[in-house]
Design an enzyme around this catalytic site. Sequence first.
Site, short mmCIF file in Angstrom:
data_model
loop_
_atom_site.label_atom_id
_atom_site.label_comp_id
_atom_site.label_asym_id
_atom_site.label_seq_id
_atom_site.Cartn_x
_atom_site.Cartn_y
_atom_site.Cartn_z
N HIS A 54 -2.09 -5.13 1.52
CA HIS A 54 -3.34 -5.88 0.90
C HIS A 54 -3.03 -7.12 0.54
O HIS A 54 -2.03 -7.70 -0.23
CB HIS A 54 -4.22 -5.20 0.08
CG HIS A 54 -5.27 -6.03 -0.47
ND1 HIS A 54 -6.52 -5.93 -0.13
CD2 HIS A 54 -5.54 -6.93 -1.50
CE1 HIS A 54 -7.15 -6.85 -0.62
NE2 HIS A 54 -6.79 -7.56 -1.79
N THR A 84 -5.75 -7.52 10.42
CA THR A 84 -6.23 -6.33 9.87
C THR A 84 -5.58 -5.07 10.71
O THR A 84 -5.29 -3.92 10.20
CB THR A 84 -7.61 -6.32 9.49
OG1 THR A 84 -7.91 -7.29 8.93
CG2 THR A 84 -7.87 -4.80 8.88
N PHE A 99 -15.34 3.62 7.34
CA PHE A 99 -14.06 3.75 6.80
C PHE A 99 -13.92 3.82 5.61
O PHE A 99 -12.72 3.89 4.84
CB PHE A 99 -12.98 2.76 7.64
CG PHE A 99 -13.39 1.36 7.06
CD1 PHE A 99 -12.87 0.65 5.79
CD2 PHE A 99 -14.18 0.49 7.96
CE1 PHE A 99 -13.34 -0.39 5.41
CE2 PHE A 99 -14.39 -0.79 7.71
CZ PHE A 99 -13.98 -1.32 6.41
N TYR A 156 -12.43 -2.41 -3.44
CA TYR A 156 -12.95 -2.50 -2.15
C TYR A 156 -14.49 -2.21 -2.05
O TYR A 156 -15.13 -1.68 -1.09
CB TYR A 156 -12.43 -1.22 -1.35
CG TYR A 156 -11.00 -1.45 -0.84
CD1 TYR A 156 -10.83 -2.60 -0.20
CD2 TYR A 156 -10.00 -0.65 -1.21
CE1 TYR A 156 -9.36 -2.84 0.29
CE2 TYR A 156 -8.62 -0.74 -0.85
CZ TYR A 156 -8.25 -1.94 -0.06
OH TYR A 156 -7.16 -2.34 0.47
N ASN A 166 -2.26 0.07 7.13
CA ASN A 166 -1.78 -1.06 7.71
C ASN A 166 -1.13 -1.83 6.47
O ASN A 166 -0.85 -3.27 6.35
CB ASN A 166 -2.95 -2.21 7.92
CG ASN A 166 -3.93 -2.29 6.94
OD1 ASN A 166 -3.77 -1.73 5.85
ND2 ASN A 166 -4.78 -3.28 7.27
N GLU A 174 -9.73 -9.87 -7.66
CA GLU A 174 -8.64 -8.72 -7.59
C GLU A 174 -7.67 -8.88 -8.80
O GLU A 174 -7.34 -7.78 -9.17
CB GLU A 174 -8.34 -8.72 -6.39
CG GLU A 174 -9.40 -8.59 -5.15
CD GLU A 174 -8.94 -9.05 -3.66
OE1 GLU A 174 -7.60 -9.51 -3.53
OE2 GLU A 174 -9.82 -8.74 -2.82
N ARG A 223 -1.87 -14.64 3.78
CA ARG A 223 -2.61 -14.07 4.84
C ARG A 223 -2.18 -14.15 6.40
O ARG A 223 -2.06 -13.01 6.90
CB ARG A 223 -4.07 -14.62 4.73
CG ARG A 223 -4.97 -14.11 3.78
CD ARG A 223 -5.54 -12.60 3.75
NE ARG A 223 -6.54 -12.31 4.89
CZ ARG A 223 -7.12 -11.05 4.77
NH1 ARG A 223 -7.14 -10.23 3.92
NH2 ARG A 223 -8.04 -10.87 5.71
N LYS A 249 0.84 -1.38 -0.03
CA LYS A 249 -0.20 0.11 0.09
C LYS A 249 0.85 1.36 0.11
O LYS A 249 2.04 1.12 0.39
CB LYS A 249 -0.97 -0.16 1.07
CG LYS A 249 -2.05 -0.99 1.19
CD LYS A 249 -2.90 -1.03 2.34
CE LYS A 249 -3.94 -2.16 2.37
NZ LYS A 249 -4.91 -2.47 3.33
N ARG A 274 2.48 -6.61 8.93
CA ARG A 274 1.71 -5.74 9.63
C ARG A 274 2.18 -5.67 10.89
O ARG A 274 2.21 -4.46 11.58
CB ARG A 274 0.10 -5.83 9.67
CG ARG A 274 -0.47 -5.71 8.19
CD ARG A 274 -1.86 -6.27 8.06
NE ARG A 274 -2.35 -5.78 6.87
CZ ARG A 274 -3.73 -6.40 6.52
NH1 ARG A 274 -4.39 -7.20 7.31
NH2 ARG A 274 -4.24 -5.92 5.42
P1 IDP Z 1 -8.06 -6.71 5.29
O1 IDP Z 1 -7.27 -5.94 4.60
O2 IDP Z 1 -7.27 -7.46 6.49
O3 IDP Z 1 -8.74 -7.80 4.45
P2 IDP Z 1 -10.75 -5.58 5.55
O4 IDP Z 1 -11.60 -5.85 6.77
O5 IDP Z 1 -11.23 -6.45 4.33
O6 IDP Z 1 -9.34 -6.03 6.08
O7 IDP Z 1 -10.72 -4.20 5.36
C1 IDP Z 1 -10.04 -3.61 4.09
C2 IDP Z 1 -8.97 -2.46 4.45
O8 IDP Z 1 -9.66 -1.40 5.04
C3 IDP Z 1 -8.15 -2.87 5.56
O9 IDP Z 1 -6.82 -3.47 5.30
C4 IDP Z 1 -7.78 -1.37 6.17
O10 IDP Z 1 -6.94 -0.62 5.10
C5 IDP Z 1 -9.04 -0.52 5.81
N1 IDP Z 1 -9.91 -0.72 7.26
C6 IDP Z 1 -10.63 -1.73 7.39
N2 IDP Z 1 -11.28 -1.45 8.63
C7 IDP Z 1 -11.00 -0.30 9.04
C8 IDP Z 1 -11.14 0.53 10.13
O11 IDP Z 1 -11.81 0.26 11.18
N3 IDP Z 1 -10.39 1.83 10.19
C9 IDP Z 1 -9.53 2.38 9.11
N4 IDP Z 1 -9.56 1.48 8.08
C10 IDP Z 1 -10.12 0.17 8.01
MG MG Z 2 -10.27 -7.91 3.11
#
Ligand code: IDP
Ligand code: MG
Length: 149
Positions: free
Chosen positions: A115, A91, A57, A49, A112, A126, A85, A9, A102
Amino acid sequence: MERTFLMVKPDAVQRGLMGDIVSRFEKKGLKLIAMRFMLIPKAKAEEHYGEHKGKKFYDPLISYITSGPVLAMVWEGEDAVSVCRNMMGKTNPKESAPGTVRGDYGMQTGRNIIHGSDSPASAEREISIFFEPEDIVVYARTADQWVYE
Ligand code: IDP
Ligand code: MG
């Protein structure tokens, strides 16, 4: 063999972490089959997304992911989705185990680092957003005989 979509990212690109992150997956034994350094157009970010549209968010997430270049990649290997993963960590980087990408480099969910696809079906979807079929490099990697029995 399974394929997964990984993306370094914009925060990690700016912080000079691309090389380290690629190196981890390379050393693990996964095979790189496509890579693209790019700015994500807003429409592509929204498609990628789409499942998060409407969440609180979502708008900051689209701003974050389009705020600078990313390194989009396709990696192949046995159970590549779950292996990657696990290497990424949870996350929320504060809860990610040390030794994960991470866990080692992040502080907040909104920054974070990386992806990774969460299922083979997501990976397929994707990959098709970021790559054309001809972008996938088909080759034999001789070291595979030392990675797999
Ligand atoms: P993942 O990337 O671990 O699969 P997801 O729940 O699919 O997590 O969320 C996608 C992305 O959205 C996360 O990697 C992060 O960048 C962002 N994100 C998810 N939840 C939050 C939050 O509560 N605050 C800010 N960003 C978030
Ligand atoms: Mg995800």
